[in-house]
Design a protein around this motif. Structure first.
Motif, PDB file in Angstrom:
ATOM      1  N   PRO A  81       0.821  -1.225   0.000  1.00  0.00           N
ATOM      2  CA  PRO A  81       0.000   0.000   0.000  1.00  0.00           C
ATOM      3  C   PRO A  81       0.850   1.268   0.000  1.00  0.00           C
ATOM      4  N   SER A  82       2.043   1.191   0.603  1.00  0.00           N
ATOM      5  CA  SER A  82       2.937   2.353   0.569  1.00  0.00           C
ATOM      6  C   SER A  82       3.326   2.675  -0.865  1.00  0.00           C
ATOM      7  N   PHE A  83       3.691   1.620  -1.623  1.00  0.00           N
ATOM      8  CA  PHE A  83       4.097   1.836  -3.014  1.00  0.00           C
ATOM      9  C   PHE A  83       2.921   2.284  -3.871  1.00  0.00           C
ATOM     10  N   LEU A  84       1.776   1.612  -3.713  1.00  0.00           N
ATOM     11  CA  LEU A  84       0.598   1.990  -4.488  1.00  0.00           C
ATOM     12  C   LEU A  84       0.197   3.428  -4.170  1.00  0.00           C
ATOM     13  N   ARG A  85       0.292   3.773  -2.885  1.00  0.00           N
ATOM     14  CA  ARG A  85      -0.089   5.116  -2.484  1.00  0.00           C
ATOM     15  C   ARG A  85       0.919   6.154  -2.982  1.00  0.00           C
ATOM     16  N   LEU A  86       2.212   5.906  -2.755  1.00  0.00           N
ATOM     17  CA  LEU A  86       3.224   6.878  -3.170  1.00  0.00           C
ATOM     18  C   LEU A  86       3.301   7.008  -4.681  1.00  0.00           C
ATOM     19  N   GLY A  87       3.206   5.852  -5.373  1.00  0.00           N
ATOM     20  CA  GLY A  87       3.256   5.887  -6.832  1.00  0.00           C
ATOM     21  C   GLY A  87       2.100   6.674  -7.412  1.00  0.00           C
ATOM     22  N   SER A  88       0.879   6.347  -6.955  1.00  0.00           N
ATOM     23  CA  SER A  88      -0.291   7.045  -7.476  1.00  0.00           C
ATOM     24  C   SER A  88      -0.343   8.484  -6.977  1.00  0.00           C
ATOM     25  N   TRP A  89       0.064   8.703  -5.699  1.00  0.00           N
ATOM     26  CA  TRP A  89       0.082  10.062  -5.151  1.00  0.00           C
ATOM     27  C   TRP A  89       1.049  10.942  -5.940  1.00  0.00           C
ATOM     28  N   ASN A  90       2.225  10.415  -6.231  1.00  0.00           N
ATOM     29  CA  ASN A  90       3.210  11.177  -7.003  1.00  0.00           C
ATOM     30  C   ASN A  90       2.690  11.521  -8.388  1.00  0.00           C
ATOM     31  N   VAL A  91       2.065  10.548  -9.037  1.00  0.00           N
ATOM     32  CA  VAL A  91       1.551  10.787 -10.382  1.00  0.00           C
ATOM     33  C   VAL A  91       0.506  11.900 -10.360  1.00  0.00           C
ATOM     34  N   VAL A  92      -0.496  11.760  -9.470  1.00  0.00           N
ATOM     35  CA  VAL A  92      -1.552  12.776  -9.393  1.00  0.00           C
ATOM     36  C   VAL A  92      -0.970  14.124  -8.986  1.00  0.00           C
ATOM     37  N   MET A  93      -0.097  14.116  -7.956  1.00  0.00           N
ATOM     38  CA  MET A  93       0.433  15.368  -7.429  1.00  0.00           C
ATOM     39  C   MET A  93       1.298  16.098  -8.442  1.00  0.00           C
ATOM     40  N   PHE A  94       2.305  15.404  -9.010  1.00  0.00           N
ATOM     41  CA  PHE A  94       3.238  16.074  -9.915  1.00  0.00           C
ATOM     42  C   PHE A  94       2.576  16.486 -11.231  1.00  0.00           C
ATOM     43  N   VAL A  95       1.722  15.630 -11.780  1.00  0.00           N
ATOM     44  CA  VAL A  95       1.028  15.991 -13.018  1.00  0.00           C
ATOM     45  C   VAL A  95       0.128  17.204 -12.778  1.00  0.00           C
ATOM     46  N   THR A  96      -0.630  17.167 -11.657  1.00  0.00           N
ATOM     47  CA  THR A  96      -1.496  18.305 -11.327  1.00  0.00           C
ATOM     48  C   THR A  96      -0.676  19.555 -11.050  1.00  0.00           C
ATOM     49  N   TYR A  97       0.415  19.377 -10.328  1.00  0.00           N
ATOM     50  CA  TYR A  97       1.300  20.499  -9.974  1.00  0.00           C
ATOM     51  C   TYR A  97       1.849  21.186 -11.221  1.00  0.00           C
ATOM     52  N   GLU A  98       2.326  20.384 -12.169  1.00  0.00           N
ATOM     53  CA  GLU A  98       2.883  20.955 -13.401  1.00  0.00           C
ATOM     54  C   GLU A  98       1.810  21.731 -14.174  1.00  0.00           C
ATOM     55  N   GLN A  99       0.591  21.176 -14.225  1.00  0.00           N
ATOM     56  CA  GLN A  99      -0.484  21.842 -14.951  1.00  0.00           C
ATOM     57  C   GLN A  99      -0.954  23.114 -14.235  1.00  0.00           C
ATOM     58  N   LEU A 100      -1.019  23.045 -12.898  1.00  0.00           N
ATOM     59  CA  LEU A 100      -1.428  24.210 -12.125  1.00  0.00           C
ATOM     60  C   LEU A 100      -0.425  25.359 -12.294  1.00  0.00           C
ATOM     61  N   LYS A 101       0.857  25.026 -12.293  1.00  0.00           N
ATOM     62  CA  LYS A 101       1.874  26.064 -12.473  1.00  0.00           C
ATOM     63  C   LYS A 101       1.675  26.787 -13.799  1.00  0.00           C
ATOM     64  N   ARG A 102       1.441  26.007 -14.856  1.00  0.00           N
ATOM     65  CA  ARG A 102       1.258  26.602 -16.176  1.00  0.00           C
ATOM     66  C   ARG A 102      -0.004  27.454 -16.229  1.00  0.00           C
ATOM     67  N   ALA A 103      -1.093  26.923 -15.636  1.00  0.00           N
ATOM     68  CA  ALA A 103      -2.353  27.651 -15.667  1.00  0.00           C
ATOM     69  C   ALA A 103      -2.257  28.933 -14.865  1.00  0.00           C
ATOM     70  N   MET A 104      -1.611  28.873 -13.704  1.00  0.00           N
ATOM     71  CA  MET A 104      -1.484  30.059 -12.865  1.00  0.00           C
ATOM     72  C   MET A 104      -0.578  31.104 -13.492  1.00  0.00           C
ATOM     73  N   MET A 105       0.474  30.652 -14.155  1.00  0.00           N
ATOM     74  CA  MET A 105       1.364  31.587 -14.839  1.00  0.00           C
ATOM     75  C   MET A 105       0.657  32.235 -16.045  1.00  0.00           C
ATOM     76  N   ALA A 106      -0.173  31.454 -16.726  1.00  0.00           N
ATOM     77  CA  ALA A 106      -0.907  31.993 -17.876  1.00  0.00           C
ATOM     78  C   ALA A 106      -1.933  33.037 -17.438  1.00  0.00           C
ATOM     79  N   ALA A 107      -2.446  32.836 -16.191  1.00  0.00           N
ATOM     80  CA  ALA A 107      -3.458  33.752 -15.674  1.00  0.00           C
ATOM     81  C   ALA A 107      -2.849  35.043 -15.129  1.00  0.00           C
ATOM     82  N   CYS A 108      -1.536  35.014 -14.859  1.00  0.00           N
ATOM     83  CA  CYS A 108      -0.871  36.192 -14.288  1.00  0.00           C
ATOM     84  C   CYS A 108      -0.692  37.293 -15.332  1.00  0.00           C
TER      85      CYS A 108
END
Length: 304
Positions: free
Chosen positions: A277-304
């Motif tokens: 469960p640690s691996f499933l959680r960290l693997g999936s958490w990293n995927v969701v977090m980093f992918v979302t993070y990268e997209q949020l950065k771009r969207a927020m910068m575009a909105a600035c």
């Protein structure tokens, strides 16, 4: 994070800070049941002796068996026990350890474009320690909620997030809210270094040596690889941290005493309890977090 092309406009520290906290909360909403299952499996060995004395069998077997058992015996809501404290933790914790990583890395390299592994590791340790110092009480409450079996009777330790903070402070003092800070700093220094540095390195390698661009496939692969590396390296400290945070007052004299008790009573493999469960959680958490993070950065910068 690294990997932006020279033509790209780097996001500001504020954008990274807010984006990291928001992305981490979104990732927690998706992966929290896996984290709860991990905690239940990690503390299970502590209760083995008591279970044997009452003639009961080991309760949880494997990640999906744990989730199924919890849903059957406690209801589906038990998988999200401690979510409020978990989101409080991520908003303060991830904002610092991930959102400030690039800024701290630039500080250590004095703004140089050439970033060595030493600077990356030092930045990861720094932001990880800073995050723990601030967010430790939220982590303690989250783990306590995840560890307790859901019930409405008098045996339930905590009934609400704020009540848990107050109860721990009243019964154990302010030190109780910072219980396990030592192993948690060690764990998060390891996690932060492994997670962020491997994400950085894998992403750099993919951008330089493959046809992938700075987009979803690259982010997904980098995040999943970082999750696996982090789980392998950080699991032993994570188990000790969980056990020590959840322990009754006086059960262990220190985190080292907790680790010694685990080895003596359960053997070295106890340090990898809840690995799947640690691996499933960290693997999936990293995927969701980093992918979302990268997209949020771009969207927020575009909105600035």
């Amino acid at each position: 994070m690294v990997g932006f092309r020279p033509a790209d406009v780097p996001p500001t520290a504020a954008v990274k800070f807010i984006g990291a906290g928001t992305a981490a909360c979104i990732a927690d909403l998706f992966t929290f049941p896996l984290d709860t299952a991990k905690v239940r499996l990690q503390i299970q060995g502590e209760e083995k002796g008591a279970a044997a004395s009452h003639g009961t069998a080991v309760r949880y077997r494997g990640v999906f068996g744990t989730i199924t058992t919890m849903v059957r015996t406690e209801g589906a809501r038990s998988l999200y026990s401690g979510l409020v404290a978990g989101l409080q933790r991520q908003m303060s914790f991830a904002s610092i350890r991930i959102g400030l990583y690039d800024s701290v890395k630039s500080f250590y390299t004095k703004g140089s474009d050439h970033v060595g592994i030493g600077s990356r590791l030092l930045a990861g340790c720094t932001t990880g320690a800073m995050a723990v110092a601030l967010a430790q009480p939220t982590d303690v409450v989250k783990v306590r909620f995840q560890a307790q079996a859901s019930s409405s009777g008098p045996n339930r330790r905590y009934h609400g997030t704020m009540q848990a903070y107050k109860t721990i402070a009243k019964e154990e003092g302010m030190r109780g809210l910072w219980r396990g800070t030592g192993p948690n700093i060690a764990r998060n220094a390891i996690v932060n270094c492994t997670e962020l540095v491997t994400y950085d390195l894998i992403k750099d390698a993919l951008l330089k040596n493959t046809s992938l661009t700075d987009d979803f496939p690259c982010h997904f692969t980098s995040a999943f690889g970082a999750g696996f590396c982090t789980t392998v390296i950080a699991s032993p400290v994570d188990v000790v941290k969980t056990r020590y945070m959840n322990s009754a007052l006086g059960q262990y004299s220190s985190a080292l005493n907790c680790a010694h008790a685990m080895v003596t009573k359960e053997g070295p493999l106890a340090f990898y309890k809840g690995f799947m469960p640690s691996f499933l959680r960290l693997g999936s958490w990293n995927v969701v977090m980093f992918v979302t993070y990268e997209q949020l950065k771009r969207a927020m910068m575009a909105a600035c």
